[in-house]
Design a protein around this motif. Structure first.
Motif, mmCIF file in Angstrom:
data_model
loop_
_atom_site.group_PDB
_atom_site.id
_atom_site.type_symbol
_atom_site.label_atom_id
_atom_site.label_comp_id
_atom_site.label_asym_id
_atom_site.label_seq_id
_atom_site.Cartn_x
_atom_site.Cartn_y
_atom_site.Cartn_z
ATOM 1 N N ALA A 185 -6.271 8.728 -13.212
ATOM 2 C CA ALA A 185 -7.434 9.365 -12.538
ATOM 3 C C ALA A 185 -6.904 10.724 -12.247
ATOM 4 N N GLY A 186 -5.821 10.832 -11.590
ATOM 5 C CA GLY A 186 -5.402 12.016 -11.300
ATOM 6 C C GLY A 186 -4.932 13.059 -12.581
ATOM 7 N N MET A 187 -4.327 12.534 -13.662
ATOM 8 C CA MET A 187 -4.001 13.102 -14.709
ATOM 9 C C MET A 187 -5.475 13.536 -15.421
ATOM 10 N N LEU A 188 -6.430 12.653 -15.622
ATOM 11 C CA LEU A 188 -7.577 13.060 -16.282
ATOM 12 C C LEU A 188 -8.335 14.217 -15.559
ATOM 13 N N ALA A 189 -8.153 14.299 -14.239
ATOM 14 C CA ALA A 189 -8.985 15.404 -13.417
ATOM 15 C C ALA A 189 -8.305 16.751 -13.537
ATOM 16 N N GLU A 190 -7.021 16.614 -13.640
ATOM 17 C CA GLU A 190 -6.009 18.029 -14.087
ATOM 18 C C GLU A 190 -6.617 18.565 -15.549
ATOM 19 N N ALA A 191 -6.300 17.528 -16.573
ATOM 20 C CA ALA A 191 -6.667 17.916 -17.828
ATOM 21 C C ALA A 191 -8.348 18.499 -17.941
ATOM 22 N N LEU A 192 -9.237 17.920 -17.264
ATOM 23 C CA LEU A 192 -10.439 18.459 -17.432
ATOM 24 C C LEU A 192 -10.691 19.526 -16.705
ATOM 25 N N ALA A 193 -10.101 20.049 -15.603
ATOM 26 C CA ALA A 193 -10.060 21.282 -15.129
ATOM 27 C C ALA A 193 -9.466 22.330 -15.920
ATOM 28 N N MET A 194 -8.433 22.034 -16.342
ATOM 29 C CA MET A 194 -7.797 22.877 -17.305
ATOM 30 C C MET A 194 -8.505 23.220 -18.450
ATOM 31 N N SER A 195 -9.247 22.405 -18.969
ATOM 32 C CA SER A 195 -10.107 22.626 -20.316
ATOM 33 C C SER A 195 -11.198 23.411 -19.984
ATOM 34 N N ARG A 196 -11.787 23.297 -18.741
ATOM 35 C CA ARG A 196 -13.012 24.053 -18.135
ATOM 36 C C ARG A 196 -12.427 25.489 -17.978
ATOM 37 N N LYS A 197 -11.312 25.785 -17.521
ATOM 38 C CA LYS A 197 -10.834 27.087 -17.316
ATOM 39 C C LYS A 197 -10.538 27.601 -18.670
ATOM 40 N N GLY A 198 -10.353 27.005 -19.947
ATOM 41 C CA GLY A 198 -10.059 27.433 -21.101
ATOM 42 C C GLY A 198 -11.374 27.582 -21.948
ATOM 43 N N GLY A 199 -12.562 27.369 -21.287
ATOM 44 C CA GLY A 199 -13.877 27.622 -21.924
ATOM 45 C C GLY A 199 -14.344 26.437 -22.782
ATOM 46 N N ILE A 200 -13.656 25.356 -22.635
ATOM 47 C CA ILE A 200 -14.082 24.069 -23.487
ATOM 48 C C ILE A 200 -15.107 23.457 -22.735
ATOM 49 N N ALA A 201 -16.379 23.369 -23.324
ATOM 50 C CA ALA A 201 -17.580 22.501 -22.772
ATOM 51 C C ALA A 201 -17.001 21.150 -22.078
ATOM 52 N N TRP A 202 -17.623 20.868 -21.155
ATOM 53 C CA TRP A 202 -17.579 19.480 -20.240
ATOM 54 C C TRP A 202 -17.311 18.230 -21.282
ATOM 55 N N GLU A 203 -18.726 17.924 -21.951
ATOM 56 C CA GLU A 203 -18.894 16.936 -22.759
ATOM 57 C C GLU A 203 -18.058 16.963 -24.001
ATOM 58 N N ASP A 204 -17.752 18.294 -24.561
ATOM 59 C CA ASP A 204 -16.917 18.275 -25.704
ATOM 60 C C ASP A 204 -15.498 17.714 -25.232
ATOM 61 N N MET A 205 -14.715 18.209 -24.064
ATOM 62 C CA MET A 205 -13.627 17.922 -23.708
ATOM 63 C C MET A 205 -13.389 16.149 -23.523
ATOM 64 N N LEU A 206 -14.413 15.718 -22.892
ATOM 65 C CA LEU A 206 -14.676 14.484 -22.438
ATOM 66 C C LEU A 206 -14.781 13.347 -23.803
ATOM 67 N N GLN A 207 -15.431 14.011 -24.941
ATOM 68 C CA GLN A 207 -15.503 13.216 -26.043
ATOM 69 C C GLN A 207 -13.923 13.248 -26.829
ATOM 70 N N LEU A 208 -13.495 14.503 -26.623
ATOM 71 C CA LEU A 208 -12.153 14.679 -27.483
ATOM 72 C C LEU A 208 -10.976 13.738 -26.647
ATOM 73 N N VAL A 209 -10.935 13.610 -25.265
ATOM 74 C CA VAL A 209 -10.082 12.775 -24.599
ATOM 75 C C VAL A 209 -10.270 11.468 -24.939
ATOM 76 N N SER A 210 -11.562 10.849 -25.168
ATOM 77 C CA SER A 210 -12.079 9.549 -25.396
ATOM 78 C C SER A 210 -11.455 9.079 -26.722
ATOM 79 N N SER A 211 -11.521 10.034 -27.727
ATOM 80 C CA SER A 211 -11.103 9.851 -29.170
ATOM 81 C C SER A 211 -9.794 10.021 -29.438
ATOM 82 N N SER A 212 -8.979 10.389 -28.403
ATOM 83 C CA SER A 212 -7.589 10.860 -28.591
ATOM 84 C C SER A 212 -6.766 9.788 -28.379
ATOM 85 N N ALA A 213 -5.264 10.022 -28.428
ATOM 86 C CA ALA A 213 -4.434 9.018 -28.458
ATOM 87 C C ALA A 213 -4.170 8.434 -26.837
ATOM 88 N N VAL A 214 -4.736 9.200 -26.174
ATOM 89 C CA VAL A 214 -4.555 8.913 -24.648
ATOM 90 C C VAL A 214 -6.179 8.304 -24.224
#
Length: 306
Positions: A185-214
């Motif tokens: 839960a902590g790791m996911l929160a940090e990854a999502l915050a970093m992706s927002r800082k990088g300009g990645i849309a919230w739902e896009d990053m969630l979809q990417l994480v869900s379909s990735s190796a993690v």
């Protein structure tokens, strides 16, 4: 042990009631006990025989399941005012399904042995939805023969039943699993915050994480609530803090280095102080967003922040 037709269930809470209901649906008769009249009414509505008296509920039952919130409740129920063990029949099986400390569990084991009761530690991994669907995982330790006698009942509300040894192994296993969930839960929160800082849309990053190796089952399960910014609790921050206290006590006693557990305990302390104690444990995103200077996303389809 003869073929079991009736079992008792003590503690009809958010997990206990759906688990007991699954047993009924599996063809067994279930006697239910809870201190809450409301929970007993709900139990009766799903064909569980509700009892207001603990002794009567467990009398002569060959298997008694317990689902309670913490060490204090377990010891009060089994060894204190509840005197559950004293009311159970010798040679019956006590199956304890909660997340409690090794020390409290060991006290129950000693008292059960003195009474001639077989004690199975059987904490479960999963949430109320998994309980309703019968897809929980059971980590079990205690007498192997008792496990085999109880297994047909366990199979009604769990998809996996793992016997791990004769003593407290199941307690260690459950705390280890919950440590991994907290850190995830902590790791996911940090990854999502970093992706927002990088300009990645919230739902896009969630979809990417869900379909990735993690994209673990936990991550996949949390993707939709996070997409909607829905922090309704299946297991809240205060409960996770309690489990992390158990984990840290366990690691100290066992001589295990656990800096990630300590860090996540501080995170959940902060979340509770921020007023998020009743939110789902994945509210770690609130903590990381606040520290990162990110505003909360209000709309479901917000496209993120640069």
């Amino acid at each position: 042990m003869k073929t079991v037709k009736e079992v008792a269930w003590v503690g009809l809470g958010k997990l206990g009631l759906p688990m007991a209901k699954r047993i009924v649906e599996g063809g067994f008769q279930v006697r239910g006990f809870d201190l809450s009249a409301e929970r007993l009414d709900l139990a009766q509505a799903v064909n569980i025989r509700a009892f207001k008296d603990l002794a009567t509920a467990v009398e002569a039952c060959p298997i008694v399941f317990v689902s309670i919130p913490d060490d204090k409740a377990l010891l009060g129920l089994t060894l204190g005012a509840g005197e559950l063990i004293r009311h159970m029949a010798p040679a019956s099986v006590l199956v304890e399904t909660s997340t409690v400390s090794i020390e409290a569990s060991a006290k129950v084991a000693e008292a059960a042995a003195a009474r001639g009761i077989h004690y199975l530690r059987s904490p479960v991994s999963g949430n109320p939805v998994a309980a309703q669907n019968g897809t929980l995982s059971a980590m079990v330790s205690g007498p192997a023969q008792a496990f085999e006698s109880v297994r047909p009942v366990l199979e009604t509300f769990t998809a996996v039943q793992s016997w791990l040894g004769e003593a407290e192994q199941a307690r260690y296993a459950k705390l280890a699993i919950n440590l991994m969930i907290a850190v995830s839960a902590g790791m996911l929160a940090e990854a999502l915050a970093m992706s927002r800082k990088g300009g990645i849309a919230w739902e896009d990053m969630l979809q990417l994480v869900s379909s990735s190796a993690v994209g673990s089952p936990m991550v996949k399960y949390k993707t939709q609530p996070l997409a909607q910014r829905d922090f309704s609790s299946t297991f809240d921050c205060s409960q996770m803090a309690k489990d992390l206290d158990l984990i840290l006590n366990c690691t100290r006693t066992a001589g295990v280095s656990a800096p990630l557990a300590a860090q996540m305990r501080e995170t959940y302390s902060s979340l509770i102080a921020m007023g998020h104690g009743g939110d789902d444990y994945i509210a770690t995103v609130h903590h990381t967003e606040t520290l990162s200077g990110l505003p909360a996303i209000e709309a479901t389809h917000d496209r993120g922040d640069k």
